[in-house]
Scaffold this motif. Structure first.
Motif, PDB file in Angstrom:
ATOM      1  N   GLN A   8    -164.507 -38.222 118.985  1.00 45.49           N
ATOM      2  CA  GLN A   8    -165.363 -37.022 119.181  1.00 45.49           C
ATOM      3  C   GLN A   8    -163.933 -35.886 119.613  1.00 45.49           C
ATOM      4  O   GLN A   8    -163.217 -35.322 119.615  1.00 45.49           O
ATOM      5  N   LEU A   9    -163.500 -37.241 120.698  1.00 44.27           N
ATOM      6  CA  LEU A   9    -162.027 -36.273 121.374  1.00 44.27           C
ATOM      7  C   LEU A   9    -160.926 -35.903 120.902  1.00 44.27           C
ATOM      8  O   LEU A   9    -160.684 -34.511 120.907  1.00 44.27           O
ATOM      9  N   ALA A  10    -160.620 -36.604 120.046  1.00 43.00           N
ATOM     10  CA  ALA A  10    -159.564 -36.833 118.903  1.00 43.00           C
ATOM     11  C   ALA A  10    -160.003 -35.183 118.017  1.00 43.00           C
ATOM     12  O   ALA A  10    -159.231 -34.171 118.318  1.00 43.00           O
ATOM     13  N   ALA A  11    -160.873 -35.392 117.213  1.00 44.97           N
ATOM     14  CA  ALA A  11    -161.809 -33.964 116.609  1.00 44.97           C
ATOM     15  C   ALA A  11    -161.515 -33.101 117.226  1.00 44.97           C
ATOM     16  O   ALA A  11    -161.289 -31.595 116.557  1.00 44.97           O
ATOM     17  N   LYS A  12    -162.211 -32.970 118.794  1.00 42.03           N
ATOM     18  CA  LYS A  12    -162.393 -31.683 119.691  1.00 42.03           C
ATOM     19  C   LYS A  12    -160.021 -31.238 120.117  1.00 42.03           C
ATOM     20  O   LYS A  12    -160.071 -30.020 119.809  1.00 42.03           O
ATOM     21  N   MET A  13    -159.534 -32.010 120.122  1.00 42.56           N
ATOM     22  CA  MET A  13    -158.199 -32.119 120.201  1.00 42.56           C
ATOM     23  C   MET A  13    -157.292 -30.771 119.100  1.00 42.56           C
ATOM     24  O   MET A  13    -156.891 -29.606 119.431  1.00 42.56           O
ATOM     25  N   ALA A  14    -158.065 -31.618 117.779  1.00 41.81           N
ATOM     26  CA  ALA A  14    -157.594 -30.608 116.737  1.00 41.81           C
ATOM     27  C   ALA A  14    -158.130 -29.564 116.510  1.00 41.81           C
ATOM     28  O   ALA A  14    -157.224 -29.063 115.749  1.00 41.81           O
ATOM     29  N   SER A  15    -159.188 -29.591 116.644  1.00 43.38           N
ATOM     30  CA  SER A  15    -159.697 -28.551 115.762  1.00 43.38           C
ATOM     31  C   SER A  15    -159.773 -27.646 117.424  1.00 43.38           C
ATOM     32  O   SER A  15    -159.947 -26.035 116.628  1.00 43.38           O
ATOM     33  N   ALA A  16    -159.459 -27.780 118.843  1.00 39.64           N
ATOM     34  CA  ALA A  16    -159.557 -27.145 119.569  1.00 39.64           C
ATOM     35  C   ALA A  16    -158.510 -26.322 120.122  1.00 39.64           C
ATOM     36  O   ALA A  16    -157.757 -25.003 120.530  1.00 39.64           O
ATOM     37  N   VAL A  17    -157.311 -27.008 120.480  1.00 38.09           N
ATOM     38  CA  VAL A  17    -156.431 -27.153 120.282  1.00 38.09           C
ATOM     39  C   VAL A  17    -155.293 -25.849 119.244  1.00 38.09           C
ATOM     40  O   VAL A  17    -154.672 -26.871 118.707  1.00 38.09           O
ATOM     41  N   PRO A  18    -155.016 -24.782 119.060  1.00 40.77           N
ATOM     42  CA  PRO A  18    -154.453 -24.647 118.053  1.00 40.77           C
ATOM     43  C   PRO A  18    -153.082 -25.096 117.333  1.00 40.77           C
ATOM     44  O   PRO A  18    -152.532 -25.296 117.855  1.00 40.77           O
ATOM     45  N   HIS A  19    -153.082 -25.511 116.319  1.00 44.54           N
ATOM     46  CA  HIS A  19    -151.647 -25.484 115.356  1.00 44.54           C
ATOM     47  C   HIS A  19    -151.385 -27.242 115.670  1.00 44.54           C
ATOM     48  O   HIS A  19    -150.680 -27.433 116.036  1.00 44.54           O
ATOM     49  N   THR A  20    -152.507 -27.860 115.466  1.00 45.20           N
ATOM     50  CA  THR A  20    -152.710 -29.351 116.722  1.00 45.20           C
ATOM     51  C   THR A  20    -153.269 -30.734 115.089  1.00 45.20           C
ATOM     52  O   THR A  20    -154.686 -30.295 115.147  1.00 45.20           O
ATOM     53  N   ALA A  21    -152.056 -31.286 115.282  1.00 43.27           N
ATOM     54  CA  ALA A  21    -152.629 -32.215 114.640  1.00 43.27           C
ATOM     55  C   ALA A  21    -152.636 -33.753 115.581  1.00 43.27           C
ATOM     56  O   ALA A  21    -152.502 -33.565 116.282  1.00 43.27           O
ATOM     57  N   VAL A  22    -154.040 -34.600 115.888  1.00 44.17           N
ATOM     58  CA  VAL A  22    -153.877 -35.719 116.566  1.00 44.17           C
ATOM     59  C   VAL A  22    -153.995 -36.897 115.651  1.00 44.17           C
ATOM     60  O   VAL A  22    -154.769 -37.417 114.714  1.00 44.17           O
ATOM     61  N   SER A  23    -153.229 -37.560 116.068  1.00 41.79           N
ATOM     62  CA  SER A  23    -152.664 -38.940 115.218  1.00 41.79           C
ATOM     63  C   SER A  23    -152.981 -40.547 115.745  1.00 41.79           C
ATOM     64  O   SER A  23    -152.661 -40.403 117.104  1.00 41.79           O
ATOM     65  N   VAL A  24    -154.866 -40.120 115.701  1.00 41.64           N
ATOM     66  CA  VAL A  24    -155.361 -41.894 116.280  1.00 41.64           C
ATOM     67  C   VAL A  24    -154.506 -43.124 115.512  1.00 41.64           C
ATOM     68  O   VAL A  24    -154.450 -44.007 115.027  1.00 41.64           O
ATOM     69  N   ILE A  25    -153.751 -43.864 116.653  1.00 37.80           N
ATOM     70  CA  ILE A  25    -153.067 -45.073 116.522  1.00 37.80           C
ATOM     71  C   ILE A  25    -154.119 -46.674 116.331  1.00 37.80           C
ATOM     72  O   ILE A  25    -154.962 -46.514 117.744  1.00 37.80           O
ATOM     73  N   SER A  26    -154.641 -47.758 115.767  1.00 36.73           N
ATOM     74  CA  SER A  26    -154.630 -48.666 115.372  1.00 36.73           C
ATOM     75  C   SER A  26    -153.926 -49.471 116.042  1.00 36.73           C
ATOM     76  O   SER A  26    -153.112 -50.364 115.631  1.00 36.73           O
ATOM     77  N   VAL A  27    -153.744 -49.691 117.274  1.00 38.33           N
ATOM     78  CA  VAL A  27    -153.145 -50.396 117.668  1.00 38.33           C
ATOM     79  C   VAL A  27    -153.746 -51.872 118.180  1.00 38.33           C
ATOM     80  O   VAL A  27    -155.118 -52.785 117.490  1.00 38.33           O
ATOM     81  N   PRO A  28    -152.874 -53.233 117.336  1.00 36.05           N
ATOM     82  CA  PRO A  28    -153.325 -54.683 117.930  1.00 36.05           C
ATOM     83  C   PRO A  28    -154.252 -54.549 118.775  1.00 36.05           C
ATOM     84  O   PRO A  28    -153.613 -54.485 119.091  1.00 36.05           O
ATOM     85  N   LEU A  29    -154.948 -55.386 118.836  1.00 39.90           N
ATOM     86  CA  LEU A  29    -156.433 -56.047 119.644  1.00 39.90           C
ATOM     87  C   LEU A  29    -155.856 -57.259 120.491  1.00 39.90           C
ATOM     88  O   LEU A  29    -156.000 -58.042 119.541  1.00 39.90           O
ATOM     89  N   ALA A  30    -156.276 -57.497 121.635  1.00 38.43           N
ATOM     90  CA  ALA A  30    -156.858 -58.907 121.829  1.00 38.43           C
ATOM     91  C   ALA A  30    -158.463 -59.271 121.525  1.00 38.43           C
ATOM     92  O   ALA A  30    -158.382 -58.255 121.258  1.00 38.43           O
ATOM     93  N   PRO A  31    -158.789 -60.649 121.909  1.00 34.94           N
ATOM     94  CA  PRO A  31    -157.242 -61.710 122.407  1.00 34.94           C
ATOM     95  C   PRO A  31    -156.370 -62.085 120.695  1.00 34.94           C
ATOM     96  O   PRO A  31    -155.770 -63.309 121.279  1.00 34.94           O
ATOM     97  N   ARG A  32    -156.196 -62.097 119.789  1.00 31.83           N
ATOM     98  CA  ARG A  32    -155.824 -61.924 119.161  1.00 31.83           C
ATOM     99  C   ARG A  32    -154.326 -61.647 118.758  1.00 31.83           C
ATOM    100  O   ARG A  32    -153.794 -62.506 117.834  1.00 31.83           O
TER     101      ARG A  32
END
Length: 366
Positions: A135-159
């Motif tokens: 929801q934060l990412a969507a809010k930044m994209a929708s409320a900040v003009p001319h903005t895209a937010v690209s959420v990075i799916s980071v490899p996760l611990a412990p594997r």
């Protein structure tokens, strides 16, 4: 000036940064009754908040963005150098709305997008983005003009641990930065908590590439972002700052021992003092991340909270950035919990004002 910025100006203390400082600091001190009640109710259950779930498989996990994103934005999935990325844009932009794509060229190319935020969500290095992050990412994209937010799916611990994840993230970083340059985008890398830790470590690693060696030679430098945005970052995995013990009984969310344990698990075969794990330790030789950020003219904005055990080291980072001359805007809010702006979806007044502050700073970055 927006109403949010006007409110910031009114609540900035006399102790904020002077006109000669590179860091503009906004301080706030109030805590509403509603927020106090939430802090009191959350504290006994923080073990369950941080309790490790079932480990995720190795590699970048393929995620399902929260359905709330689709109310205001379109979401596109792409795979870049084995890392899944979720591009979130306001619906009014003329972009594809397909949900799945393995073609990096299918990234959003709308002429209306001028600013791109690459975002790494926190989660103790072991959890994917939560509803609050989406929801934060969507809010930044929708409320900040001319903005895209690209959420990075980071490899996760412990594997996955930092030694296995960083080469993948660095390859992804190089490719997406080239793509953003070709599209003429203003690039900001952002993260919260452990996500902000990865952002700092990754950018430091990227900016070391191509620095001249003893003979003045080196590989081609990687592109630098224009700015970083760090929300309650983890910057020292040792958790040995003496001020942490003073704050632990007040922190509604984090416990120092657990927080250090998660950081150690992420470090893998690397020392917790490695700059990619503790990216702002003092006393490092040259090429440390703060120096590199200054050399490349990268701004660093941030948020710290008074009732957050990570804040003493976050403040030390802010002071080092200021000493080095790195430009940025920072918000410190006393009596607030770790990553408090993410709680805006629950209607907490300070969290909503913290969010507005973030949106205003991002709006000014171009």
């Amino acid at each position: 000036m927006s109403e949010h910025q006007a409110e910031d100006r009114k609540q900035t203390s006399a102790g904020s940064a002077s006109s000669t400082s590179s860091i503009t600091l906004t301080r706030r001190h109030n805590r509403s009754t509603r927020t106090f009640i939430i802090h009191t109710l959350v504290r006994p259950f923080r073990y369950f908040i941080l309790k490790p779930g079932k480990p995720w498989p190795a590699d970048s996990p393929q995620l399902t963005p929260h359905k709330s994103c689709s109310k205001t934005c379109s979401v596109n999935e792409r795979l870049v150098a084995s890392i899944y990325i979720y591009d979130i844009e306001p619906r009014k932009s003329k972009t594809t709305t397909s949900k799945r794509s393995t073609n990096a060229a299918a990234a959003h190319t709308s002429s209306g997008i001028k600013r791109r935020i690459y975002y790494i969500a926190g989660g103790s290095w072991k959890k994917p983005p939560s509803i609050e992050h989406w929801q934060l990412a969507a809010k930044m994209a929708s409320a900040v003009p001319h903005t895209a937010v690209s959420v990075i799916s980071v490899p996760l611990a412990p594997r996955e641990t930092a030694p296995t994840a960083f080469p993948k993230l660095l390859a992804m970083y190089e490719q997406v930065m080239i793509e953003s340059k070709e599209r003429g985008e203003y690039v900001i890398w952002a993260g919260d908590s452990s996500g902000a830790n990865i952002v700092l470590g990754l950018i430091g690693e990227a900016l070391r590439v191509g620095r001249p060696g003893p003979n003045g030679t080196g590989p081609r430098p990687l592109l630098a972002p224009s700015a970083l945005f760090l929300i309650c970052p983890s910057v020292d995995a040792n958790r040995d700052n003496p001020d942490i013990a003073k704050l632990e009984r007040l922190d509604p969310v984090l416990k120092a021992d657990d927080s250090k344990k998660f950081a150690v698990a992420w470090s893998g075969d690397w020392s917790v003092n490695d700059e990619r794990i503790s990216p702002a330790l003092e006393g490092r030789p040259g090429d440390h991340v703060v120096q590199l950020l200054h050399e490349r003219g990268v701004k660093v904005h941030g948020v710290t909270a008074g009732y957050d055990i990570l804040s003493p080291d976050g403040i030390k980072l802010r002071d080092r950035l200021e000493k080095e001359g790195v430009q940025g805007k920072w918000l410190h809010w006393d009596k607030q919990m770790h990553c408090f702006p993410l709680a805006w979806i629950y209607g907490l007044p300070e969290s909503k004002k913290g969010l507005f502050w973030i949106l205003d700073v991002l709006s000014e970055e171009e």
